[in-house]
Design an enzyme around this catalytic site. Structure first.
Site, PDB file in Angstrom:
ATOM      1  N   SER A  64      16.383 -11.789  -9.306  1.00  0.00           N
ATOM      2  CA  SER A  64      15.711 -10.948 -10.304  1.00  0.00           C
ATOM      3  C   SER A  64      14.650 -10.066  -9.655  1.00  0.00           C
ATOM      4  CB  SER A  64      15.042 -11.816 -11.373  1.00  0.00           C
ATOM      5  OG  SER A  64      15.988 -12.572 -12.069  1.00  0.00           O
TER       6      SER A  64
HETATM    7  N1  SAM Z   1      16.479 -17.264 -11.171  1.00  0.00           N
HETATM    8  C1  SAM Z   1      17.333 -16.525 -10.282  1.00  0.00           C
HETATM    9  C2  SAM Z   1      16.651 -16.138  -8.998  1.00  0.00           C
HETATM   10  O1  SAM Z   1      15.446 -16.341  -8.874  1.00  0.00           O
HETATM   11  O2  SAM Z   1      17.337 -15.650  -8.088  1.00  0.00           O
HETATM   12  C3  SAM Z   1      17.911 -15.316 -10.989  1.00  0.00           C
HETATM   13  C4  SAM Z   1      19.346 -15.375 -10.990  1.00  0.00           C
HETATM   14  S1  SAM Z   1      20.341 -14.267 -11.857  1.00  0.00           S
HETATM   15  C5  SAM Z   1      19.392 -13.031 -12.597  1.00  0.00           C
HETATM   16  C6  SAM Z   1      20.897 -15.278 -13.203  1.00  0.00           C
HETATM   17  C7  SAM Z   1      21.626 -16.527 -12.797  1.00  0.00           C
HETATM   18  O3  SAM Z   1      22.066 -17.225 -13.973  1.00  0.00           O
HETATM   19  C8  SAM Z   1      22.895 -16.265 -11.973  1.00  0.00           C
HETATM   20  O4  SAM Z   1      22.810 -16.957 -10.763  1.00  0.00           O
HETATM   21  C9  SAM Z   1      24.008 -16.806 -12.859  1.00  0.00           C
HETATM   22  O5  SAM Z   1      25.085 -17.350 -12.143  1.00  0.00           O
HETATM   23  C10 SAM Z   1      23.276 -17.856 -13.666  1.00  0.00           C
HETATM   24  N2  SAM Z   1      23.940 -18.263 -14.912  1.00  0.00           N
HETATM   25  C11 SAM Z   1      24.611 -17.507 -15.807  1.00  0.00           C
HETATM   26  N3  SAM Z   1      25.062 -18.267 -16.811  1.00  0.00           N
HETATM   27  C12 SAM Z   1      24.674 -19.540 -16.561  1.00  0.00           C
HETATM   28  C13 SAM Z   1      24.816 -20.797 -17.233  1.00  0.00           C
HETATM   29  N4  SAM Z   1      25.487 -20.896 -18.379  1.00  0.00           N
HETATM   30  N5  SAM Z   1      24.277 -21.883 -16.670  1.00  0.00           N
HETATM   31  C14 SAM Z   1      23.586 -21.818 -15.501  1.00  0.00           C
HETATM   32  N6  SAM Z   1      23.405 -20.654 -14.814  1.00  0.00           N
HETATM   33  C15 SAM Z   1      23.933 -19.540 -15.336  1.00  0.00           C
END
Ligand code: SAM
Length: 215
Positions: A64
């Site tokens: 992010s």
């Molecule tokens: N917190 C992360 C970081 O600091 O890098 C941001 C990651 S990105 C914006 C959002 C993340 O949510 C992705 O890695 C994606 O795979 C994950 N994601 C999406 N749907 C999900 C779910 N149902 N359960 C867990 N993770 C999920």
């Protein structure tokens, strides 16, 4: 990879940018000022690490934007020893910010490759949240209740199970909207049956997948 003088300078500039954009929580700014974000990037892309931008991390996902991390962290109002569930581990950067704020962090990721990578990588920096692989759109009931829950992917609606897994007095920060934009919500659980919802500005996240997400 090394954390050199020039990286520290770039981090100071990033913190200044975040302050100028309205982030005021000193602990959050300090955490961002200390974390070597360039460690989360491939060597060839290091010069992008301290731009206030989201960046691809593989599996179609992103680390992010620092402003987004700071904004969500500020809204979450983390106290020392808070039990925090993060949905969407991704690169582990947000988890590291939460750990620096003194939280006990449970983090869940839906993409196996990212889960595996980050589970290996973050402890090498000396940071150890509890890592889980699976669909976090339903929360992580095994370890509930939580003081705080942060969702780092865009949800179509607020999953009821996340409210259920909060302690009374607990806070959920979640971006909710369509595929284009999501509004940041802070939901405080006032009693077992009552919540207060505050709406903040629009953001753009990758979609929350899974049963309570975009399927
Ligand atoms: N917190 C992360 C970081 O600091 O890098 C941001 C990651 S990105 C914006 C959002 C993340 O949510 C992705 O890695 C994606 O795979 C994950 N994601 C999406 N749907 C999900 C779910 N149902 N359960 C867990 N993770 C999920």
């Amino acid at each position: 990879m090394k954390d050199e003088y020039k990286h520290k300078g770039m981090r100071r500039n990033l913190v200044k940018t975040l302050r100028d954009k309205g982030i005021s929580n000193e602990q959050v700014l300090q955490a961002i000022g200390e974390i070597p974000r360039h460690f989360f990037f491939d060597q060839a892309l290091v010069e992008h690490a301290y731009e206030d931008k989201a960046f691809p991390i593989g599996s179609g996902q992103t680390i992010s934007q620092p402003y987004t991390v700071a904004f969500q962290s500020e809204l979450l109002q983390v106290n020392e020893k808070d039990k925090v569930l993060e949905i969407g581990t991704g690169s582990g950067y947000q988890a590291m910010v939460l750990l620096k704020l003194g939280a006990i962090v449970y983090t869940i990721e839906f993409q196996k490759a990212l889960y595996e990578n980050t589970k290996q990588f973050l402890p090498r920096l000396g940071y150890q949240p509890h890592f889980f692989y699976g669909d976090g759109s339903k929360g992580l009931s095994r370890f509930a209740p939580y003081d705080k829950i942060i969702v780092t992917a865009g949800a179509p609606t607020v999953p009821d199970q996340l409210i259920e897994q909060l302690k009374v007095g607990g806070v959920l920060v979640i971006p909710v909207g369509d595929h284009k934009t999501q509004q940041m919500l802070r939901i405080t659980k006032i009693t077992e049956r009552k919540v207060r919802t505050e709406n903040f500005s629009d953001f753009r996240f990758v979609p929350l997948l899974g049963e309570e997400g975009w399927k």
